[in-house]
Design an enzyme around this catalytic site. Sequence first.
Site, short mmCIF file in Angstrom:
data_model
loop_
_atom_site.label_atom_id
_atom_site.label_comp_id
_atom_site.label_asym_id
_atom_site.label_seq_id
_atom_site.Cartn_x
_atom_site.Cartn_y
_atom_site.Cartn_z
CE LYS A 231 -13.29 -2.95 1.42
NZ LYS A 231 -12.18 -2.88 2.39
CE LYS B 208 -4.24 -1.94 1.77
NZ LYS B 208 -5.30 -1.93 2.75
CE LYS C 200 -6.17 -7.88 -0.91
NZ LYS C 200 -7.50 -7.33 -1.03
P1 ATP Z 1 -8.18 -2.64 0.79
O1 ATP Z 1 -7.68 -2.66 -0.60
O2 ATP Z 1 -8.58 -1.29 1.27
O3 ATP Z 1 -7.26 -3.33 1.77
P2 ATP Z 1 -9.71 -5.06 0.64
O4 ATP Z 1 -10.54 -5.35 -0.56
O5 ATP Z 1 -8.42 -5.77 0.78
O6 ATP Z 1 -9.54 -3.49 0.75
P3 ATP Z 1 -10.28 -5.44 3.46
O7 ATP Z 1 -11.27 -4.62 4.18
O8 ATP Z 1 -8.83 -5.16 3.66
O9 ATP Z 1 -10.64 -5.36 1.89
O10 ATP Z 1 -10.56 -6.96 3.79
C1 ATP Z 1 -11.83 -7.43 4.26
C2 ATP Z 1 -11.86 -8.94 4.18
O11 ATP Z 1 -11.94 -9.35 2.81
C3 ATP Z 1 -10.61 -9.61 4.73
O12 ATP Z 1 -10.99 -10.80 5.39
C4 ATP Z 1 -9.80 -9.94 3.51
O13 ATP Z 1 -8.94 -11.03 3.70
C5 ATP Z 1 -10.91 -10.29 2.52
N1 ATP Z 1 -10.46 -10.06 1.15
C6 ATP Z 1 -10.00 -8.91 0.65
N2 ATP Z 1 -9.71 -9.05 -0.66
C7 ATP Z 1 -9.98 -10.33 -0.98
C8 ATP Z 1 -9.88 -11.10 -2.17
N3 ATP Z 1 -9.43 -10.55 -3.29
N4 ATP Z 1 -10.24 -12.41 -2.14
C9 ATP Z 1 -10.70 -12.97 -1.00
N5 ATP Z 1 -10.83 -12.31 0.18
C10 ATP Z 1 -10.47 -11.01 0.19
MG MG Z 2 -7.14 -5.32 2.48
#
Ligand code: ATP
Ligand code: MG
Length: 337
Positions: free
Chosen positions: A203, A113, A200
């Site tokens: 969001k 990040k 991955k």
């Molecule tokens: P950011 O990019 O802001 O970190 P994020 O999409 O990674 O957002 P988080 O809020 O960090 O979302 O994660 C919330 C949950 O979703 C966590 O349990 C994380 O492991 C899961 N998660 C995030 N991205 C993925 C993905 N691509 N596939 C499966 N699980 C995911």
């Molecule tokens: Mg995340």
Amino acid sequence: MDKKRMLSAITTTGQITLGNYIGALKNFVALQEEFEMYIFVANLHGITVPIEKDILRKNIKSLVTLYFACGLDPNKSTVFVQSDVLEHAQLGWILTCNTTIGELQRMTQFKDKSTKIKSENGTEFIPTGLLIYPSLMAADILLYDPAFVPVGKDQKQHIELTRNIAERMNNKFGEMFSIPQEYTPKLGSKIMDLQDPSKKMSKSASNPKSYIALLDDLDVVRKKIKSAITDSENLIKYDPENKPGVSNLLTIYSSLTSKTMEEVETHFEGKDYGILKDEVADVVVELLSKIQTRYNELFNSQQVDEWLELGANKARKIAHKKLTKVQNLTGLNYKRK
Ligand code: ATP
Ligand code: MG
């Protein structure tokens, strides 16, 4: 026998994606029958990267509503907003003081990040919160003594750190925390970016084509899946290493239809990528259309606010008890001999 406790959260850094749903949210809902579930909206983590206040507020409200729209039941699960339970930040600080800079700098999420901020914005302004949020996350978890934390694979490292911090605190000050385990789904623990399947799905990605948001317009969802990167082989096979794009679509299909990967491969045998994408789009659209209908019913409903208050009150009691114990054992509570 008492149910085992589970706790998890999602951050409010952006719109909730299909990756969040498959890797985390779907499992919260499925597991709420079997476990005593604590699920919160991680809005304090939502400010670890700069975000406009109106967007933040919108993200919080949207995530809260999505939790219930996706099937979290306020009678079974304790659902709350992180900042409504002040103990999170207080314990977060205590744990930050017991975590080293080296440990935090080793976190892959921090490296990814902070590199992204530097390369996209050309700035060295890396908020300190981005470095120390794993110790806040440790506090989020350890306040509640959960046996398991259901998360996607990317969070494994943070849970390991949480365990290390818990063990360190127990050894240094006396038994105060139980040691949690992560709980990742067998399939779908890492849904990949549609435009770059080596990364991955996230969001906080800057290109909206790389993720599917649960609240995306359904026509846009179809278009995004149609333009997902695959390969030129036109062979439908699950092989994440050599065929990451196709394997990602197969994983999405398998997770949402509850078919095994073998069944899915048989189903698509001899078919081309056009059909694969159409069928994946069909199952995703079917799911999102159900979620969105419920979301629209719940959005702005007073009921949601009541459920959150109920959740926060329940969470606060447990969190307060744990924080008091930690403050007693660490010497912060001066009134205790
Ligand atoms: P950011 O990019 O802001 O970190 P994020 O999409 O990674 O957002 P988080 O809020 O960090 O979302 O994660 C919330 C949950 O979703 C966590 O349990 C994380 O492991 C899961 N998660 C995030 N991205 C993925 C993905 N691509 N596939 C499966 N699980 C995911
Ligand atoms: Mg995340």
